[in-house]
Motif scaffolding. Structure first.
Motif, PDB file in Angstrom:
ATOM      1  N   LYS A  82     -16.061  11.035  -0.008  1.00 36.07           N
ATOM      2  CA  LYS A  82     -15.022  10.183   0.584  1.00 36.07           C
ATOM      3  C   LYS A  82     -13.669  10.403  -0.099  1.00 36.07           C
ATOM      4  O   LYS A  82     -12.674   9.816   0.297  1.00 36.07           O
ATOM      5  N   GLY A  83     -13.679  11.198  -1.155  1.00 38.20           N
ATOM      6  CA  GLY A  83     -12.425  11.489  -1.863  1.00 38.20           C
ATOM      7  C   GLY A  83     -12.131  10.546  -3.014  1.00 38.20           C
ATOM      8  O   GLY A  83     -11.043  10.584  -3.589  1.00 38.20           O
ATOM      9  N   GLU A  84     -13.096   9.683  -3.366  1.00 37.78           N
ATOM     10  CA  GLU A  84     -12.879   8.736  -4.471  1.00 37.78           C
ATOM     11  C   GLU A  84     -13.061   9.430  -5.814  1.00 37.78           C
ATOM     12  O   GLU A  84     -14.008  10.200  -5.991  1.00 37.78           O
ATOM     13  N   ARG A 114      -9.575   1.194   0.645  1.00 42.29           N
ATOM     14  CA  ARG A 114     -10.164   0.181  -0.241  1.00 42.29           C
ATOM     15  C   ARG A 114      -9.604  -1.198   0.086  1.00 42.29           C
ATOM     16  O   ARG A 114      -8.424  -1.312   0.408  1.00 42.29           O
ATOM     17  N   TYR A 116     -22.187   3.245  -6.231  1.00 41.67           N
ATOM     18  CA  TYR A 116     -23.178   3.991  -5.438  1.00 41.67           C
ATOM     19  C   TYR A 116     -24.554   3.662  -5.999  1.00 41.67           C
ATOM     20  O   TYR A 116     -24.676   3.286  -7.173  1.00 41.67           O
ATOM     21  N   TYR A 162      -7.994  -1.752  -4.309  1.00 42.07           N
ATOM     22  CA  TYR A 162      -6.912  -0.789  -4.140  1.00 42.07           C
ATOM     23  C   TYR A 162      -5.921  -0.920  -5.300  1.00 42.07           C
ATOM     24  O   TYR A 162      -5.483   0.073  -5.884  1.00 42.07           O
ATOM     25  N   TYR A 193     -15.431   3.545  -0.696  1.00 39.40           N
ATOM     26  CA  TYR A 193     -14.414   3.587   0.363  1.00 39.40           C
ATOM     27  C   TYR A 193     -13.566   4.828   0.188  1.00 39.40           C
ATOM     28  O   TYR A 193     -13.420   5.323  -0.930  1.00 39.40           O
ATOM     29  N   LYS A 194     -12.967   5.289   1.288  1.00 42.35           N
ATOM     30  CA  LYS A 194     -11.911   6.289   1.131  1.00 42.35           C
ATOM     31  C   LYS A 194     -10.799   5.604   0.354  1.00 42.35           C
ATOM     32  O   LYS A 194     -10.525   4.418   0.594  1.00 42.35           O
ATOM     33  N   PRO A 195     -10.135   6.313  -0.567  1.00 34.94           N
ATOM     34  CA  PRO A 195      -9.129   5.663  -1.416  1.00 34.94           C
ATOM     35  C   PRO A 195      -8.116   4.807  -0.649  1.00 34.94           C
ATOM     36  O   PRO A 195      -7.805   3.698  -1.058  1.00 34.94           O
ATOM     37  N   GLU A 196      -7.631   5.294   0.487  1.00 33.07           N
ATOM     38  CA  GLU A 196      -6.614   4.562   1.253  1.00 33.07           C
ATOM     39  C   GLU A 196      -7.186   3.306   1.909  1.00 33.07           C
ATOM     40  O   GLU A 196      -6.448   2.415   2.299  1.00 33.07           O
ATOM     41  N   GLU A 241      -6.119   8.470  -7.139  1.00 29.02           N
ATOM     42  CA  GLU A 241      -6.423   9.853  -6.730  1.00 29.02           C
ATOM     43  C   GLU A 241      -5.135  10.642  -6.443  1.00 29.02           C
ATOM     44  O   GLU A 241      -5.086  11.847  -6.644  1.00 29.02           O
ATOM     45  N   ARG A 277       0.833  -1.218   0.000  1.00 23.80           N
ATOM     46  CA  ARG A 277       0.000   0.000   0.000  1.00 23.80           C
ATOM     47  C   ARG A 277       0.863   1.263   0.000  1.00 23.80           C
ATOM     48  O   ARG A 277       0.391   2.346  -0.307  1.00 23.80           O
ATOM     49  N   VAL A 337       2.328   1.092  -4.016  1.00 20.38           N
ATOM     50  CA  VAL A 337       1.231   1.350  -4.956  1.00 20.38           C
ATOM     51  C   VAL A 337       0.341   2.389  -4.297  1.00 20.38           C
ATOM     52  O   VAL A 337      -0.009   2.264  -3.136  1.00 20.38           O
ATOM     53  N   ARG A 338       0.021   3.447  -5.034  1.00 16.52           N
ATOM     54  CA  ARG A 338      -0.775   4.531  -4.466  1.00 16.52           C
ATOM     55  C   ARG A 338      -2.148   4.587  -5.149  1.00 16.52           C
ATOM     56  O   ARG A 338      -2.271   4.187  -6.313  1.00 16.52           O
ATOM     57  N   PRO A 339      -3.159   5.109  -4.461  1.00 15.15           N
ATOM     58  CA  PRO A 339      -4.467   5.240  -5.106  1.00 15.15           C
ATOM     59  C   PRO A 339      -4.371   6.191  -6.306  1.00 15.15           C
ATOM     60  O   PRO A 339      -3.592   7.138  -6.276  1.00 15.15           O
TER      61      PRO A 339
END
Lengths: 253, 79
Positions: A202-204, B33, A239, B38, B28-31, A153, A146, A149-151
């Motif tokens: 949620k920032g997605e 997932r 959603y 993810y 989910y919040k991105p972090e 976003e 984690r 690898v980053r989201p």
């Protein structure tokens, strides 16, 4: 590098600003002060004709140089850092600087140090990546993977954002355009035509879109379209669907 | 006069147009997932080793991570 669905977001990166460190070689001796003086004039919008070996049409186009900093001059070699708009040819910039100086010049070396939100400083090596995957596969520890690898976003953090209501998300996922009532928050400084990132609370990332109006107008609008969806990033159905095909809002679950 | 700051240096404020809440049952919040999701929405800022092409490195990364699809957005660094 973008994995699977994140690859859809790469179009934003191609459009992102870039930063390079380059070495230019002058074809004659020129005082360093003169080099700095002339290079300072290249900051701002400049005209560039793409080089003969280019993958785009060779017509004169305007590109913006945000920053141009001479780091070191040694003899005929000039080390500099340039922050520029996507599609700027640094090789061409060197030739043009050489012409402006009257002595001629060419680019000797080039290294890209930033693309959009990604900088060289926090890049991951292949070794770090495979180690993180190993720790995850062998011990089920997700922490390292984690971190490397980053989201998606994170890669899009340089884009201005529009945050939308849960009830507007699924329609955007189906390619709908964004209308004013769906907007909850937005960044300052958005102009019509700018690429924006649409996110949930949620920032997605929901989609990449093109702003149709400025931030100012968006804040004031009570109805009407504010952004045109370019690329959907979120899976439809994430959603609940709050809309019907006739365009009517459906009562929530 | 046009703003000459590079896009990544522009500081923007987030304006609130309307109040709203998000339902924790969806997304989910991105972090946060789950890992499969993810990775599906993951990016790697990779320091490409000099020598192999971006295309070759992309193939290696796919193999290391066991994903069938990945793309690169140009190199950053040695090339």
């Amino acid at each position: 590098m973008a994995l699977k669905d994140a690859a859809k977001a790469l179009m934003a990166v191609l459009n992102a600003g870039k930063e390079y460190v380059a070495v230019m070689k002058l074809h004659d001796d020129v005082p360093a002060s003169r080099v700095k003086e002339v290079m300072a004039e290249f900051v701002g919008p400049i005209y560039q004709r793409p080089p003969v070996r280019a993958s785009v049409k060779r017509r004169l186009r305007v590109r913006t140089i945000y920053e141009l900093e001479v780091l070191e001059v040694e003899g005929r070699y000039v080390l500099f850092r340039v922050a520029c708009e996507a599609g700027t040819y640094v090789r061409k910039l060197c030739v043009d600087v050489g012409n402006a100086l009257g002595c001629g010049a060419h680019m000797q070396e080039l290294r890209r140090t930033r693309v959009g939100a990604f900088s060289e400083a926090d890049a991951i090596t292949l070794h770090e990546l495979s180690e993180a995957v190993f720790v995850w596969r062998e011990f089920g520890d997700e922490k390292a993977i984690r971190r490397v690898v980053r989201p998606v976003e994170h890669m899009l953090a340089f884009l201005p954002r529009i945050v939308i209501r849960d009830s507007a998300v699924d329609a955007i996922c189906h390619g709908a355009q964004l209308a004013a009532p769906g907007v909850l928050k937005l960044h300052t400084g958005i102009e019509p035509g700018d690429m924006v990132l649409i996110t949930t609370l949620k920032g997605e990332a929901v989609a990449l879109a093109e702003a149709l109006v400025s931030s100012r107008e968006m804040m004031a609008m009570r109805k009407g379209l504010v952004a045109r969806t370019l690329r959907v990033l979120m899976k439809p159905g994430t959603y609940p669907r709050m809309w019907s095909s006739s365009g009517e809002v459906v009562k929530g679950p | 006069m046009k703003d000459l700051r590079p896009p990544w240096a522009v500081k923007r404020q987030l304006l609130v147009k309307a109040e709203g809440e998000t339902d924790p049952r969806y997304g989910y919040k991105p972090e946060e997932r789950p890992l499969d999701e993810y990775l599906r929405l993951g990016v790697v800022n990779l320091d490409k080793p000099p020598g192999p092409t971006s295309h070759e490195v992309t193939t290696w990364v796919k193999r290391i991570l066991g994903v069938e699809k990945a793309g690169h957005g140009g190199t950053l660094g040695a090339s």
